[in-house]
Write a protein that holds these residues in place. Sequence first.
Motif, short mmCIF file in Angstrom:
data_model
loop_
_atom_site.label_atom_id
_atom_site.label_comp_id
_atom_site.label_asym_id
_atom_site.label_seq_id
_atom_site.Cartn_x
_atom_site.Cartn_y
_atom_site.Cartn_z
N LEU A 188 0.84 -1.29 -0.05
CA LEU A 188 -0.07 0.04 -0.16
C LEU A 188 0.71 1.25 0.02
O LEU A 188 0.57 2.33 -0.53
CB LEU A 188 -0.85 0.21 1.36
N PHE A 189 1.93 1.11 0.71
CA PHE A 189 2.91 2.45 0.94
C PHE A 189 3.54 2.42 -0.56
O PHE A 189 3.55 3.66 -0.99
CB PHE A 189 3.85 2.05 1.75
N LEU A 190 3.98 1.64 -1.22
CA LEU A 190 4.40 1.98 -2.55
C LEU A 190 3.60 2.32 -3.64
O LEU A 190 3.65 3.18 -4.25
CB LEU A 190 4.70 0.51 -3.18
N ILE A 191 2.15 1.88 -3.28
CA ILE A 191 0.92 2.47 -4.27
C ILE A 191 0.93 3.87 -4.13
O ILE A 191 0.73 4.73 -4.97
CB ILE A 191 -0.31 1.60 -3.92
N VAL A 192 0.79 4.36 -2.75
CA VAL A 192 0.58 5.89 -2.35
C VAL A 192 1.72 6.60 -2.85
O VAL A 192 1.39 7.77 -3.22
CB VAL A 192 0.32 5.92 -0.88
N CYS A 193 2.89 5.95 -2.80
CA CYS A 193 4.09 6.91 -3.10
C CYS A 193 3.94 7.12 -4.49
O CYS A 193 4.25 8.01 -5.11
CB CYS A 193 5.51 5.94 -2.72
N ALA A 238 3.79 10.54 -6.58
CA ALA A 238 4.78 10.99 -7.63
C ALA A 238 4.08 11.38 -9.04
O ALA A 238 4.58 12.27 -9.55
CB ALA A 238 5.90 9.83 -7.95
N ILE A 239 2.95 10.87 -9.34
CA ILE A 239 2.53 11.12 -10.55
C ILE A 239 1.74 12.35 -10.41
O ILE A 239 1.88 13.29 -11.37
CB ILE A 239 1.37 10.00 -10.88
N ILE A 240 1.17 12.68 -9.29
CA ILE A 240 0.65 13.88 -9.17
C ILE A 240 1.46 15.25 -9.16
O ILE A 240 1.25 16.16 -9.80
CB ILE A 240 -0.17 13.98 -7.59
N ILE A 241 2.77 14.97 -8.47
CA ILE A 241 3.59 15.80 -8.57
C ILE A 241 3.96 16.22 -9.80
O ILE A 241 4.36 17.31 -10.31
CB ILE A 241 5.04 15.79 -7.66
#
Length: 268
Positions: free
Chosen positions: A219-224, A228-231
């Motif tokens: 889950l942490f990797l998905i959120v990261c 990253a995509i949003i940034i």
Amino acid sequence: MELQMSPQMEQIQGEIRDNFRALANGFQKLDKIKDSNRQSKQLEELTGKMRECKRLVKEFDREIKDEESRNPPEINKQLNDEKQSMIKELNSYVGLRKTYMSSLGNKRVDLFDMGAGVSDPTADDNVQVASAMSNQELVNTGMKTMDETDQAIERTKKVVEQTIEVGTQTAGTLKGQTEQMGRIVNELDTIQFSIKKASQLVKEIGRQVATDKCIMLFLFLIVCGVIAIIIVKIVNPNNKSIRDIPGLAPPAPTARRLLYLNDGESFW
């Protein structure tokens, strides 16, 4: 009650009793003899009768042992008591003989031992008279010897009773310790079982924790990745190589910017 015994034992008992009577008469006559040679000869004759009594007592004991398996316990006990009675009586005459031999200056003689059996006399045959004792003194000496023997027997009985008591106490203590050891072993088995259950529980919890950690890491990797995509989209919105994330479309132009763009078009 008349003692029941085999004809052979009755014959031996009769011979022993005859010798005892002869010994009693012989010691009575001994005090009346003043001549040293005759007194020595009388003692020698009495010693011979004691040897004969010793031999007969041994034969009586062998007969008891031979008949022991065929007789009931009560008869065996009575026969053994009769044997001890004859031993005591012989011992009294032994005491008298020792006293006479001592008074005559001879070596001490152990003709009979209550615990081990009968032994042959070892005194010299030829003796010299040192002093004479009355029959009463001889009887008193013999009675004293018998009393000492009885006291020794009583002391031995007490020692045996004390030994039995100590053995009983020791057996009780060992039994209690054995029971206590049994309880300790049972408790150790219970503790070992509990430790096994606890170990299995710890392993199960460890497996569950490891699974939860994997899920949290995923889950942490998905959120990261999403962040990253949003940034990247905010920094470079014209980058078409990155597809829009559903629900995160680029922000619409504001009203002020639209008015600015319209004014510019009319000016030109």
